[in-house]
Each structure stands twice: as C-alpha cells, then as structure tokens.
Design a protein around this motif. Structure first.
Motif, short mmCIF file in Angstrom:
data_model
loop_
_atom_site.label_atom_id
_atom_site.label_comp_id
_atom_site.label_asym_id
_atom_site.label_seq_id
_atom_site.Cartn_x
_atom_site.Cartn_y
_atom_site.Cartn_z
N GLY A 1 0.82 -1.21 0.00
CA GLY A 1 0.00 0.00 0.00
C GLY A 1 0.85 1.25 0.00
N PRO A 2 0.52 2.21 0.90
CA PRO A 2 1.21 3.50 0.87
C PRO A 2 2.69 3.41 1.23
CG PRO A 2 -0.26 3.37 2.75
CD PRO A 2 -0.53 2.16 1.92
N VAL B 1 2.93 -0.89 -15.20
CA VAL B 1 1.58 -1.26 -15.62
C VAL B 1 0.69 -1.77 -14.48
CG1 VAL B 1 2.18 -1.71 -18.02
CG2 VAL B 1 2.29 -3.57 -16.39
N ILE B 2 1.30 -2.04 -13.31
CA ILE B 2 0.48 -2.52 -12.18
C ILE B 2 -0.18 -1.35 -11.46
CG2 ILE B 2 0.56 -3.68 -9.94
CD1 ILE B 2 2.49 -5.61 -10.99
N GLY B 3 0.48 -0.20 -11.45
CA GLY B 3 -0.06 0.95 -10.74
C GLY B 3 0.53 1.02 -9.34
N ASN B 4 0.21 2.06 -8.61
CA ASN B 4 0.72 2.18 -7.26
C ASN B 4 0.07 1.13 -6.36
OD1 ASN B 4 2.78 4.02 -6.75
ND2 ASN B 4 1.37 5.74 -7.12
N PRO B 5 0.85 0.54 -5.45
CA PRO B 5 0.29 -0.52 -4.60
C PRO B 5 -1.02 -0.13 -3.91
CG PRO B 5 2.66 -0.37 -4.29
CD PRO B 5 2.29 0.75 -5.21
N GLU B 6 -1.11 1.12 -3.48
CA GLU B 6 -2.30 1.53 -2.72
C GLU B 6 -3.58 1.43 -3.54
OE1 GLU B 6 -1.77 5.35 -0.92
OE2 GLU B 6 -3.29 4.96 0.61
N SER B 7 -3.48 1.59 -4.84
CA SER B 7 -4.69 1.48 -5.65
C SER B 7 -4.70 0.19 -6.48
CB SER B 7 -4.84 2.70 -6.56
OG SER B 7 -3.64 2.92 -7.26
N ALA B 8 -3.78 -0.72 -6.18
CA ALA B 8 -3.76 -1.99 -6.90
C ALA B 8 -4.64 -3.00 -6.18
CB ALA B 8 -2.33 -2.51 -7.02
N LYS B 9 -5.32 -3.84 -6.92
CA LYS B 9 -6.32 -4.75 -6.33
C LYS B 9 -5.70 -5.97 -5.64
CE LYS B 9 -6.96 -7.32 -10.65
NZ LYS B 9 -7.86 -8.10 -11.49
N TYR B 10 -4.39 -6.13 -5.75
CA TYR B 10 -3.76 -7.37 -5.33
C TYR B 10 -3.32 -7.39 -3.87
CZ TYR B 10 -3.15 -7.09 -10.37
OH TYR B 10 -3.35 -6.91 -11.70
N GLU C 1 10.04 -2.69 -14.61
CA GLU C 1 10.86 -1.80 -13.78
C GLU C 1 12.32 -1.92 -14.22
OE1 GLU C 1 10.07 0.35 -10.79
OE2 GLU C 1 11.98 0.86 -11.74
N LEU C 2 12.94 -0.77 -14.52
CA LEU C 2 14.33 -0.79 -14.97
C LEU C 2 15.31 -0.37 -13.87
CD1 LEU C 2 14.05 0.62 -18.61
CD2 LEU C 2 14.82 -1.67 -17.97
N ASP C 3 14.77 0.10 -12.74
CA ASP C 3 15.62 0.56 -11.66
C ASP C 3 16.03 -0.62 -10.76
OD1 ASP C 3 16.84 1.79 -9.54
OD2 ASP C 3 15.04 2.81 -8.81
N ALA C 4 17.29 -1.00 -10.84
CA ALA C 4 17.77 -2.17 -10.11
C ALA C 4 17.55 -2.02 -8.59
CB ALA C 4 19.25 -2.40 -10.41
N ASP C 5 17.66 -0.79 -8.09
CA ASP C 5 17.49 -0.56 -6.65
C ASP C 5 16.09 -0.96 -6.17
OD1 ASP C 5 20.00 0.49 -5.93
OD2 ASP C 5 19.50 2.39 -6.91
#
Ligand SMILES: *Cc1c(COP(=O)(O)O)cnc(C)c1O
Length: 423
Positions: A146-147, A156-165, A197-201
């Motif tokens: 979430g937040p 393509v998944i979106g921010n965790p807070e608004s993701a349904k998973y 995601e291309l950011d290895a961190d």
C-alpha cells in the motif's frame, strides 16, 4: 547497444522463412532465451534453492516453457489453461507457483491437485480455498505494501495503494496465524509490486521489505518461512537509450540484505524465488511484418500486414517498440512515419512520428521486444486473426510452434447446430 545490428537473424534468413511461413509472424530466439536464463541463475548462484518461476502469461507457448524448464525454471500460473500447459510440459508440484486473484473455485482445485504452491491473494481466500480445494501443506500469501511503497510512471500494475492485489500488512500477520492453526507447516511470502521496472534498486528495496517482514511475521506468528518470492517485473530496454537491468547488481544488493536480515536473525535456509515474465522472453521475440501500403495525407503512413491483434502494447500503453527495416539498418533515418496496422481503431499504430529509413512497399520490418506480453495479449476484435509463432532453434533451423489462425478458428465457437450458417 545498436538494436538494428544485433538481430539474431539476417534479412536473407527471414526471406527464406517467409517463403514457407508468410508474414506476419512472431519469431523467438532459443539461444537468447537460454543464455538470459543462465545469466539470471548465475547471478543468484550464491542463494541455494534460487528459482525463477516463468510467468506464463508473458508468452504462453509450451515450446518456450519447455526450454525454460530445461534451464531450471518453474512456472507462475494464474489461470486454468496456464496450469494445464504447465502440466503438459511436465512442470508440476512445487515447480508451479499459482498466483491468482479473484480466483474461481475450479482453479484452486486444479492448482491443489497439481500440488502447486498456492499463493493466496486475500485473507478471505482462506475459507474459500478450504471449501473448494482443501488446505495444502504449504501456503504463501501475496503482500500489498500500500502506501509504504510507490512505483514509478510506466509501471503497468499501478501504485500498490490502488492496486487490487494482495493482503495488507495487518491482514498478513493474521493470515499466517490462521494457517498455522489450521495445521499448515510450510510457508512462503510473496509480493509483486512493479512490472517493467528498470531501476535495479527497486528490486533490492523489495527484497529488504520482504526479508524484514519475514523476520517479524515468523516471530509473531511462530512460523518458519521456506521461501521469499520477490515477484517478477524486471523491465527490458524497449528504447535504444535504455539500459538493461544489471542482474549482478540486483543480486549483490539482495545478498547484502539477506545477510543483514535473514542470516543475522537465524532464518536460514530461506530460498529466494522470482517470477519474471517479460525479461525471460521479451527481448528474444520479434514480430516480423511487411509494409503493404503507404499513404500520404496529413501525415505519412506505412501500413503493415500486422496489426494490434499481434502486439497490443503500443496501443494499450503508448509503449515504444523499436522497428528495424531489414536490409536498411545502416541507412539514414530520413522519413517520419506513423507505422500502422489495419484494425479500425486509430490507436492501431506500432509507432507514431518515428524516424525511419525510407520504406518501400514489400519491405520487411522486425518489431523488437515482442516476445513478452506480445502474442499473448492478442485478440480477435474486428475479425483480426492472430499470427503464427516460430522458434529459431540454436541450430539455425526454424520450427513452427503455433500456426496462424484462419477464419475457421474465428468461427469455431459459434453454435451451428440446426442452423444454416455452418461454414
Ligand atoms: C504478470 C505477472 C508477473 C510477470 O510480470 P513481468 O512484468 O512479465 O515480469 C509475475 N507475477 C505475477 C503475479 C504477475 O501477475
């Protein structure tokens, strides 16, 4: 990296292939797929039991699944047909990770029968699973931070807070306690936050988050974890100026966190799993198509014999896919084109305002990075038929691994019984 000059095939080879298999088609490079899988396993060779579960949805073809199986991969499935495909290629039991959401009962049942690792998406799925399939010996839950975590634009998944998973943090603690009370002895924990995601961190950050959580939950719920699944989502450089994710950098970062959190807190042995789709097959698949029309109106158009039914990402996400005009790799980029397909939707464009060499009618183009979420997303809207899939073997031989659809495939699900419409 020059995308135009590092193709795994020559123009001549493609012309020979086209004589037998007309355009458009997808072609996958076996050597590239194998070498890449080995690179991933090598990077994580410090971690005993490391396993990649190929996310089948990225490219659900049993021939490719078999190649990845030979390289040590399992599969990540989220539907009944994906489970059936895995079973067909001999990937069963705990070599399958079943990560579904809004899961139908029948799929829980099939996953349980196959002995797959069931990764529950919600706390209410506990009684659901119990009712329709029974409680397995090994269980995993998907965490949604979430937040606590933000992801970048383009994910393509979106921010965790608004993701349904997934489950929230408090739910997660409760869920493991419930499962322990139900007699489950073996546990895993999972998250999947980003895609492309291309950011290895970001992957190191995800590992840190899950390792910390595993320590906390194992103490509070009195359980032991067998594995942590960091999810998939490693991106690929679609654009020429982008760089691929440095797997060794990711692995070293994850290793530091593992030593800090897992080893120091006595949670070893704890296996690390991943479930990449895109990076396993994406860069090794090309959509081959021919220019069949040119059009000069308010803009310059090149019409291909492929359309968004073969590759939806540009239309769906405005995604960039590099285009090479075969035989013109070294010619100057003199013309600005919209490269389009024939579907009656104006977003059916493989490229917009793309600078390319002057394209002649009959020229063959290779659209790059079409091996993940490419063919797989295809659809039949507008009566468009999906193309063939070919496998370029390491020997240089080409195998048809899925034929092109015909109109009869498109009509196959109509009910013609007692009707005059039969074809
Ligand atoms: C789609 C998906 C993946 C694979 O994502 P990629 O971006 O292709 O690596 C992995 N796990 C789950 C649960 C997914 O839904």
């Amino acid at each position: 990296m020059n995308k135009d000059s590092d193709l795994p095939f020559t123009k001549k080879q493609i012309e020979e292939i086209i004589e037998k298999y007309p355009t458009p088609f997808h072609i996958y490079d076996e050597r590239g797929i194998r070498e890449n899988a080995r690179k991933l396993y090598k990077a994580f060779s410090w971690c005993k039991g490391f396993k990649e579960y190929f996310a089948v949805k990225a490219c659900p073809n049993p021939y490719l699944m078999e190649i990845l199986k030979e390289e040590g991969c399992g599969t990540d499935c989220s539907s009944l047909p994906e489970l059936m495909l895995s079973e067909k290629v001999g990937i069963t039991g705990e070599n399958i990770m079943f990560t579904s959401n809004d899961t139908p009962a029948g799929e829980c049942k099939k996953a349980k029968e196959l002995g797959a690792i069931i990764n529950l998406d919600d706390i209410t799925h506990i009684p659901f699973l119990e009712k329709y399939a029974g409680i397995p010996d090994l269980i995993c839950f998907r965490y949604n931070p979430g937040p606590l975590r933000q992801t970048k634009a383009g994910n393509v998944i979106g921010n965790p807070e608004s993701a349904k998973y997934g489950l929230t943090r408090p739910q997660l603690f409760e869920a493991y306690k419930i499962m322990r009370q139900k007699g489950v002895k073996r546990f895993g924990i999972h998250t999947m936050i980003a895609s492309n995601e291309l950011d290895a961190d970001a992957f190191v950050e995800t590992a840190r988050m899950l390792f910390e959580l595993a320590v906390e939950i194992s103490r509070e719920a009195g359980i032991e974890f067998e594995f942590v699944n960091l999810g998939g989502g490693i991106g690929i450089p679609y654009k020429p100026e982008q760089k691929e994710v440095d797997l060794n950098f990711v692995s070293e970062g994850v290793r530091r966190e593992y030593e800090e959190k897992i080893v120091k807190n006595g949670l070893v042995p704890l296996k690390i799993f991943m479930e990449n789709g895109r990076m396993m097959t994406g860069p090794f698949g090309y959509l081959i198509s021919r220019a069949i029309h040119e059009k000069h109106i308010y803009k310059e158009y090149i019409g291909l014999d492929a359309c968004m039914a073969n590759l939806m990402r540009p239309a769906l996400y405005g995604a960039y896919h590099h285009i090479t005009v075969l035989g013109k790799e070294n010619m100057p980029l003199t013309n600005k084109y919209d490269v389009v397909g024939s579907l009656c939707e104006n977003n059916d464009k493989f490229a917009i305002d793309r600078m390319l060499p002057k394209i002649g009618m009959g020229d063959i183009v290779a659209i790059h990075n079409a091996g993940g979420h490419g063919y797989a997303m295809g659809f039949n809207y507008n009566g468009k038929l999906r193309s063939a899939e070919l496998l370029l073997r390491q020997s240089g031989k080409v195998k048809l691994i899925r034929r092109a659809e015909t109109p009869l495939d498109y009509f196959a699900t109509f009910n013609f019984s007692g009707s005059k419409y039969k074809f």
